[in-house]
Design a protein around this motif. Structure first.
Motif, PDB file in Angstrom:
ATOM      1  N   GLU A  31       0.737  -1.106   0.052  1.00 41.88           N
ATOM      2  CA  GLU A  31       0.077  -0.048  -0.067  1.00 41.88           C
ATOM      3  C   GLU A  31       0.879   1.263  -0.198  1.00 41.88           C
ATOM      4  N   PHE A  32       2.029   1.284   0.666  1.00 36.50           N
ATOM      5  CA  PHE A  32       2.845   2.448   1.007  1.00 36.50           C
ATOM      6  C   PHE A  32       3.641   2.647  -0.843  1.00 36.50           C
ATOM      7  N   VAL A  33       3.662   1.333  -1.264  1.00 35.53           N
ATOM      8  CA  VAL A  33       4.518   1.879  -2.683  1.00 35.53           C
ATOM      9  C   VAL A  33       3.400   2.112  -3.482  1.00 35.53           C
ATOM     10  N   LYS A  34       2.073   1.909  -3.436  1.00 34.71           N
ATOM     11  CA  LYS A  34       1.216   2.290  -4.379  1.00 34.71           C
ATOM     12  C   LYS A  34       1.037   3.704  -4.247  1.00 34.71           C
ATOM     13  N   THR A  35       0.910   4.254  -2.942  1.00 33.25           N
ATOM     14  CA  THR A  35       1.130   5.788  -2.492  1.00 33.25           C
ATOM     15  C   THR A  35       2.178   6.472  -3.140  1.00 33.25           C
ATOM     16  N   ALA A  36       3.470   5.740  -2.947  1.00 32.84           N
ATOM     17  CA  ALA A  36       4.703   6.384  -3.429  1.00 32.84           C
ATOM     18  C   ALA A  36       4.589   6.427  -4.846  1.00 32.84           C
TER      19      ALA A  36
END
Length: 85
Positions: A16-21
């Motif tokens: 999820e953090f990667v998608k946000t990044a």
């Protein structure tokens, strides 16, 4: 057994953090392109001689390419950090 489930949830959270990044990086690239477009429009309105206008457009494009490369490099490093276990 509980550790595996906990690790999987941690992996999902990192994804999820990667998608946000990726989303933030794309917003950054769009902003850079908008600034480039505005700079091109301003240079055309300035009434510069053609050779200076072309040189300025080339400089603007070089700055745009550099900024987008920096965003992509930063995203790649951040993604690697986020997915590291």
């Amino acid at each position: 057994r509980f550790v595996i489930v906990g690790q999987w949830r941690g992996f999902e959270r990192r994804q999820e953090f990667v998608k946000t990044a990726h989303k933030l990086a794309e917003e950054g690239r769009v902003h850079v392109r908008n600034v480039r477009r505005e700079a091109h429009e301003a240079s055309k309105k300035a009434g510069l001689p053609e050779d200076e206008g072309k040189r300025l457009e080339k400089d603007i494009q070089a700055a745009t390419d550099k900024a987008i490369k920096e965003i992509n490099d930063h995203l790649a490093n951040k993604e690697k950090d986020l997915l590291a276990v």
